[in-house]
Design an enzyme around this catalytic site. Structure first.
Site, mmCIF file in Angstrom:
data_model
loop_
_atom_site.group_PDB
_atom_site.id
_atom_site.type_symbol
_atom_site.label_atom_id
_atom_site.label_comp_id
_atom_site.label_asym_id
_atom_site.label_seq_id
_atom_site.Cartn_x
_atom_site.Cartn_y
_atom_site.Cartn_z
ATOM 1 N N HIS A 72 0.840 -1.211 0.000
ATOM 2 C CA HIS A 72 0.000 0.000 0.000
ATOM 3 C C HIS A 72 0.867 1.250 0.000
ATOM 4 O O HIS A 72 2.053 1.216 0.376
ATOM 5 C CB HIS A 72 -0.926 0.001 1.225
ATOM 6 C CG HIS A 72 -0.171 -0.056 2.521
ATOM 7 N ND1 HIS A 72 0.500 1.028 3.045
ATOM 8 C CD2 HIS A 72 0.065 -1.080 3.377
ATOM 9 C CE1 HIS A 72 1.085 0.686 4.167
ATOM 10 N NE2 HIS A 72 0.854 -0.597 4.401
ATOM 11 N N ASP A 354 4.106 -4.458 3.829
ATOM 12 C CA ASP A 354 5.549 -4.721 3.874
ATOM 13 C C ASP A 354 5.807 -6.148 4.363
ATOM 14 O O ASP A 354 6.727 -6.817 3.898
ATOM 15 C CB ASP A 354 6.284 -3.687 4.753
ATOM 16 C CG ASP A 354 5.724 -3.571 6.172
ATOM 17 O OD1 ASP A 354 4.703 -4.224 6.479
ATOM 18 O OD2 ASP A 354 6.300 -2.815 6.970
#
Length: 453
Positions: A72, A354
């Site tokens: 994102h 991540d």
């Protein structure tokens, strides 16, 4: 940049001219970690147009599928530093405010129309774009939207305009879209899609919900994966305890905000401080003093040292192999079906975090890669050899850089090949067999229950 001479053998057995292949990696590492430079890279503030290596291949090759895994975009912190004022960042989308994008206004209008969209479960209740005047915790910011509008535009120019990956009358069957259940991942996916397929028909969009951040779907039961993750967390803790500079900084910051050091550490201050840094907002102050750049530098430097040690110690690598096998297996199965002409999903988008991208990079053996920045993208391209249509090859790109030959399964291939890509079967063999060798196993199920050698 350094040039590597390559002497491939031609199909007719004659030795052609020595070719030079440009490998875009630096010969020398920077002399020391520069935490401020690395923090700027991590922020990924949209500025100059990005150059990328996506879509590069010999002219007789045909692009047949693209699978994209994104992190994102820029977000508001997930944690607050206790007893400080939250960073004052506006999550309304205002086209006149920087950073902006020519399609930002049209994006907002289009997102407001999406009543016909098919979304799994809880996704349908999430907002399609950020809209709070003071961002909520973890909310995508305008910067985050713009980062993915730019990603989508870049991929459109290469894959749609140049390679005609999707026809003008594309159908829902040609797309596979999947996101975790966070508004920031859904909104990032929609921003990228909007510039990749401008003004798309909402009826053709079927967004699937993935409940697991490692996209393990129905194959999440893996005791040894959890074991290696716990060991890795112990390693992280041990490194932190040994760092006296870090401890002093935490004590100092805890005094400034007036809380116990342990409580400050638990609030994960780097997450919050990165938001101040990326948005060029002054670090928080109290009557006792201000958190400053020196505090930030020490914590960020420790984070970078931790990433470096993580690569060396192998615990994270063992975790990554088991964590990412379900996703890589799904990717390989799809690529095989497409190569055999049995599958229509030519464009795949996974919108993730991540903690999704980082283990994938580690499992593939791409050890030189930086930790996933905001709006990072990892792309798997599938190519068909026009001269030998049964032969298929892959290229892997990370933030536009070709990392195919940094992977453990294709490291040696480029020395022997005239083609700037990796045979699909090497990737297949890696995922179906070689990933388990270190566990002295032949299957994911077995590896999940057996310690590594």
């Amino acid at each position: 940049v350094h040039l590597i001479p390559v002497n491939p053998v031609r199909e007719d057995g004659l030795n052609p001219k020595s070719r030079k292949r440009i490998m875009p990696d630096l010969l020398t590492e920077p002399p020391a970690i520069d935490p401020i430079y690395e923090a700027h890279v991590y922020c990924n503030i949209p500025s100059i147009a990005e150059r990328s290596m996506e879509g590069h291949a010999p002219h007789y090759f045909k692009l047949v599928s693209v699978q994209v895994l994104i992190r994102h975009g820029d977000r508001y912190p997930l944690y607050a530093i206790p007893k400080t004022k939250r960073p004052d960042i506006d999550c309304m989308l205002v086209p006149s405010r920087k950073p902006s994008h020519p399609q930002l206004e049209a994006f907002v209008k289009h997102m407001s129309k999406g009543s016909a969209v098919q979304m799994d479960g809880s996704l349908s209740s999430l907002p399609r774009f950020p809209s709070h005047s003071l961002c909520e915790m973890g909310e995508l910011t305008q910067t985050g939207v713009v980062q993915h509008l730019r990603n989508g535009q870049l991929l459109r120019e290469i894959y749609i305009n140049k390679h005609k990956l999707l026809p003008g009358d594309w159908t829902a069957k040609q797309l596979y879209l999947e996101t975790t259940g966070k508004s920031r991942t859904l909104q990032s996916a929609l921003a990228l899609l909007y510039t990749f397929l401008p003004d798309f028909d909402w009826k053709k969009i079927n967004m699937r919900h993935q409940w697991s951040t490692i996209f393990c779907s129905g194959s999440c039961d893996c005791p040894m994966r959890n074991h290696y993750l716990e060991e890795e967390q112990r390693r992280q803790y041990s490194l932190r305890v040994k760092n006296n500079d870090l401890e002093k900084i935490y004590v100092d910051m805890a005094k400034i905000v007036g809380i116990p050091t342990r409580q400050l550490r638990a609030s994960n201050p780097i997450d919050s401080l990165l938001c101040y840094f990326c948005h060029n907002v002054s670090f928080p102050c109290t009557k006792t003093g201000c958190i400053g750049m020196e505090h930030f530098k020490v914590i960020k430097r420790h984070q970078l040292e931790d990433e470096r040690e993580r690569q060396e110690k192998k615990l994270y690598f063992l975790y990554a192999l088991l964590a990412t096998h379900p996703l890589l297996n799904q990717t390989v199965n799809r690529l095989q079906r497409i190569a055999e002409g049995k599958e229509e999903e030519v464009f795949v988008l996974y919108s993730a975090h991540d903690v999704t991208l980082s283990p994938v990079l580690s499992a593939l053996g791409i050890t030189e890669a930086r930790f996933p920045r905001f709006a990072a993208r990892l792309v798997f391209e599938l190519w068909q050899d026009g001269k030998r249509p049964k032969e298929h090859f892959i290229r892997i790109l990370y933030n536009g850089a070709d990392v195919t030959f940094q992977t453990s399964f294709c490291k040696d291939h480029y020395k022997r090949s005239s083609k700037p890509m990796c045979p699909l079967e090497k990737f297949v063999n890696f995922v179906k067999r070689d990933m388990f060798l270190i566990f002295n196993s032949t299957s994911y199920y077995d590896a999940c229950r057996r310690r590594a050698l």
